[in-house]
Design a protein around this motif. Structure first.
Motif, short mmCIF file in Angstrom:
data_model
loop_
_atom_site.label_atom_id
_atom_site.label_comp_id
_atom_site.label_asym_id
_atom_site.label_seq_id
_atom_site.Cartn_x
_atom_site.Cartn_y
_atom_site.Cartn_z
N ASP A 153 32.55 -72.75 -14.14
CA ASP A 153 32.50 -71.30 -14.04
C ASP A 153 31.07 -70.80 -14.12
OD1 ASP A 153 34.30 -68.70 -14.21
OD2 ASP A 153 32.71 -68.44 -15.70
N ALA A 154 30.27 -71.42 -15.01
CA ALA A 154 28.86 -71.02 -15.11
C ALA A 154 28.12 -71.32 -13.82
CB ALA A 154 28.21 -71.73 -16.29
N GLU A 155 28.42 -72.49 -13.22
CA GLU A 155 27.78 -72.83 -11.95
C GLU A 155 28.22 -71.88 -10.85
OE1 GLU A 155 25.46 -74.53 -9.11
OE2 GLU A 155 25.40 -74.79 -11.30
N ARG A 156 29.52 -71.57 -10.84
CA ARG A 156 30.01 -70.61 -9.85
C ARG A 156 29.34 -69.25 -10.04
NH1 ARG A 156 33.30 -66.63 -10.17
NH2 ARG A 156 33.95 -67.21 -12.27
N PRO A 159 40.45 -66.76 -19.82
CA PRO A 159 41.24 -67.95 -20.19
C PRO A 159 40.71 -69.23 -19.56
CG PRO A 159 42.68 -66.12 -19.61
CD PRO A 159 41.29 -65.71 -19.22
N GLU A 160 40.24 -69.15 -18.31
CA GLU A 160 39.80 -70.37 -17.63
C GLU A 160 38.53 -70.96 -18.26
OE1 GLU A 160 38.42 -66.76 -15.22
OE2 GLU A 160 40.20 -67.44 -16.30
N ARG A 161 37.83 -70.20 -19.07
CA ARG A 161 36.63 -70.71 -19.74
C ARG A 161 36.88 -70.96 -21.23
NH1 ARG A 161 31.38 -67.27 -18.72
NH2 ARG A 161 30.56 -69.08 -19.87
N SER A 162 38.10 -70.75 -21.69
CA SER A 162 38.41 -70.83 -23.11
C SER A 162 39.27 -72.05 -23.42
CB SER A 162 39.14 -69.56 -23.56
OG SER A 162 38.39 -68.40 -23.29
N ARG A 163 39.18 -72.47 -24.67
CA ARG A 163 40.14 -73.45 -25.19
C ARG A 163 40.95 -72.72 -26.26
NH1 ARG A 163 40.99 -77.86 -29.20
NH2 ARG A 163 42.36 -79.31 -28.10
N ILE A 164 42.22 -72.50 -25.99
CA ILE A 164 43.05 -71.65 -26.83
C ILE A 164 44.13 -72.51 -27.48
CG2 ILE A 164 44.51 -69.60 -26.88
CD1 ILE A 164 43.18 -68.77 -24.22
N ILE A 165 44.17 -72.51 -28.81
CA ILE A 165 45.24 -73.22 -29.51
C ILE A 165 46.02 -72.30 -30.44
CG2 ILE A 165 44.02 -75.41 -29.39
CD1 ILE A 165 43.33 -75.09 -32.33
N LEU A 166 45.49 -71.12 -30.74
CA LEU A 166 46.18 -70.13 -31.55
C LEU A 166 46.37 -68.88 -30.70
CD1 LEU A 166 44.14 -70.54 -34.85
CD2 LEU A 166 46.27 -71.67 -34.24
#
Length: 548
Positions: free
Chosen positions: A296-299, A423-430
């Protein structure tokens, strides 16, 4: 194949295996001594539960991963029945927190309460600490085999329920306190004095079924008696179901386990008016999240470069157009001024000739005025010709040396901001907060009360260590890129105590424009950051814009 319909709570006398505390070798005598105390729970249950909580004291320390983080909210549930002051039965299983003071387990784990009404004590042993606590059953659903226990005196880290899609072959991890491990590890009462983490076992999901009318997940994670009520987790530590039963493999048959599905559990909790955290985001490893973040950062970088290139191209086209128009305007102006100079020169000649004619006629006065007029016209012609403008390309507005126009230069964000989860750049567990709003000042002050310090690599950073919740948050904000990141570490009690000790050294509480105070804050936060695990449990990435 034999179906064990319930993973009944283990007692030393129920397990067919030799054990130093089996009847006749000290368990009954120890229990008899404990039940003679006037107040059965503080002594009988505290000693017995503290012993059971230490069954895995020889296990390796909890790892800094998501399953270990979930294990902080897993407890041992023990029910002791007494008759006339004498302990007559004990059952135990596993439970997990759905709120800081509420624990879910199987209904059959606490069924002694029905067999011995008024003569039972329910205890809860957390996986951390050095105490056991008395619990109170607030709701039982025997059809779903679920029970809800309220416990006071302790604040447990609640687990999150995963409500997204699961498929056969997906990873499944069971946490609990299997009785066969108890029997294999305990050699004396000394082995039962320290709380310990639950046993974990891993397998895969094998399908969806119905067991006695209840929706269950079939899985291959090894469980045994004593795992009753324990959570079945995904790789991110979110609850998939509640372990409840297993098949007994005979004559080479494979053994499978059953976990009550989250759908049944959510319905049960809703009927109990108990709120619980849920999430539907699929489990994503940190490596995958990093790869997505880099992509995402490269994009974003490519898009920024493309916008810069397009802006520069537009600027060049606009300048070329401006140059062409300015050159045309300059040519027209020069031609007009040359024509005006020629006209003035012609008039000057006519005036001079008229002065000579008037002089020959003896009209000296009129000749004098005509001569003066001719001279003025001649000077005007010369001046008009000399003042005709030259074309100067440098006078036309152009892009700066980097190719950016003023419209494309980035201005750091400040003032009221609205940040939306990416969301596409996150790691969500909670369960995440979808939108974050705050007011930002250029000196690193958030909402007029929380001071951030300059972060390594750019941007601003603040580390929050709460007094109650067992979570450390590293907050970073980059006003230039508009990126706001919350990196969350789910720590053990020991690690939280260490982080809180370091937090006590942080002196900068309120906002201050003093650069020296911010530098001290950065140094103090660095000590906290160094104490954190290398791997973060959850990373929430937000994109911020000016609030509407």
């Amino acid at each position: 194949m034999v179906l064990d319909p319930r993973l009944r709570g283990d007692t030393a006398c129920e397990v067919d295996a030799p054990h130093p505390l089996a009847p006749g070798t000290g368990f009954a005598e120890t229990a008899a001594v404990m039940v003679t105390n006037a107040n059965p729970f503080p002594r009988l249950l505290t000693l017995w539960l503290a012993a059971l909580a230490a069954l895995l004291v020889l296990s390796a320390p909890a790892r800094a991963d998501d399953v270990s983080a979930a294990a902080r909210g897993v407890v041992r549930v023990v029910v002791i029945a007494t008759v006339d002051g004498e302990m007559v039965d004990v059952e135990h299983g596993t439970g997990f927190a759905v709120a800081p003071n509420r624990v879910v387990t199987n209904a059959h784990v606490v069924e002694l309460m029905e067999r011995y009404p008024g003569d039972t004590v329910v205890g809860v042993v957390p996986s951390e600490g050095d105490r056991s606590f008395e619990g109170r059953v607030v709701r039982i659903d025997k059809s779903r085999d679920l029970a809800l226990i309220e416990v006071s005196g302790v604040r447990l880290p609640p687990l999150t329920l995963y409500t997204g899609g699961v498929g056969e072959g997906d990873s499944a991890i069971a946490l609990g306190y299997p009785g066969n491990v108890d029997l294999a590890t305990a050699r004396s009462v000394d082995d039962f004095v320290t709380p310990t983490a639950p046993v974990r076992s891993q397998g895969v999901l094998s399908g969806n079924r119905r067991l006695e009318g209840t929706a269950v997940l079939v899985h291959t994670a090894n469980i045994a008696r004593g795992n009753s009520g324990g959570p079945l987790l995904d790789a991110c530590g979110r609850v998939l179901g509640v372990n409840s039963a297993l098949t007994r493999g005979e004559e080479g048959d494979a053994s499978f386990a059953f976990a009550i599905s989250d759908g049944e559990l959510i319905t049960f909790l809703r009927e109990a008016e108990q709120q619980v955290a849920t999430i539907a985001t699929p489990c994503l490893t940190l490596a995958d999240a990093d790869a997505r973040d880099r992509a995402d950062a490269e994009r974003q970088s490519v898009e920024d470069r493309e916008r810069t290139r397009a802006a520069a191209e537009r600027a060049r086209e606009e300048r070329a157009t401006a140059l062409e128009q300015a050159r045309a305007d300059n040519t027209e102006t020069r031609e007009n001024m040359i024509a005006a100079a020629a006209l003035l020169l012609a008039l000057s000649v006519l005036a001079t000739g008229g002065a000579g004619l008037l002089l020959t006629r003896g009209q000296k006065r009129e000749a004098k005025f005509a001569a003066i007029g001719g001279a003025v016209l001649f000077v005007g012609a010369i001046a008009t010709f000399l003042l005709r403008p030259d074309f100067d390309p440098a006078s036309i507005a152009s892009a700066d040396e980097s190719g950016n126009t003023a419209a494309t230069r980035v201005t750091p964000l400040s003032g009221p901001l609205e940040c939306t989860l990416v969301p596409e750049r996150s790691r969500i567990i909670l369960s995440p907060v979808e939108t974050v709003r705050f007011d930002w000042r250029a000196d690193g002050c958030m909402n007029g009360r929380t001071q951030y310090a300059e972060a390594p690599g750019g941007g601003w950073e603040r580390i929050l260590v709460p007094s109650e919740d067992a979570t450390v948050s590293v907050l970073r904000f980059d006003p230039v890129s508009g990126s706001y990141t919350n990196s969350r570490y789910l720590l053990s009690a020991e690690s939280m105590d260490r982080a809180r000790t370091l937090r006590g050294q942080v002196q900068q509480k309120a906002c201050a424009a003093d650069t020296g105070a911010r530098a001290a804050l950065a140094t103090q936060q660095s000590a906290i950051r160094t104490s954190l695990p290398q791997q973060v449990n959850e990373r929430l990435v937000y994109r911020c814009t000016a609030a509407k």
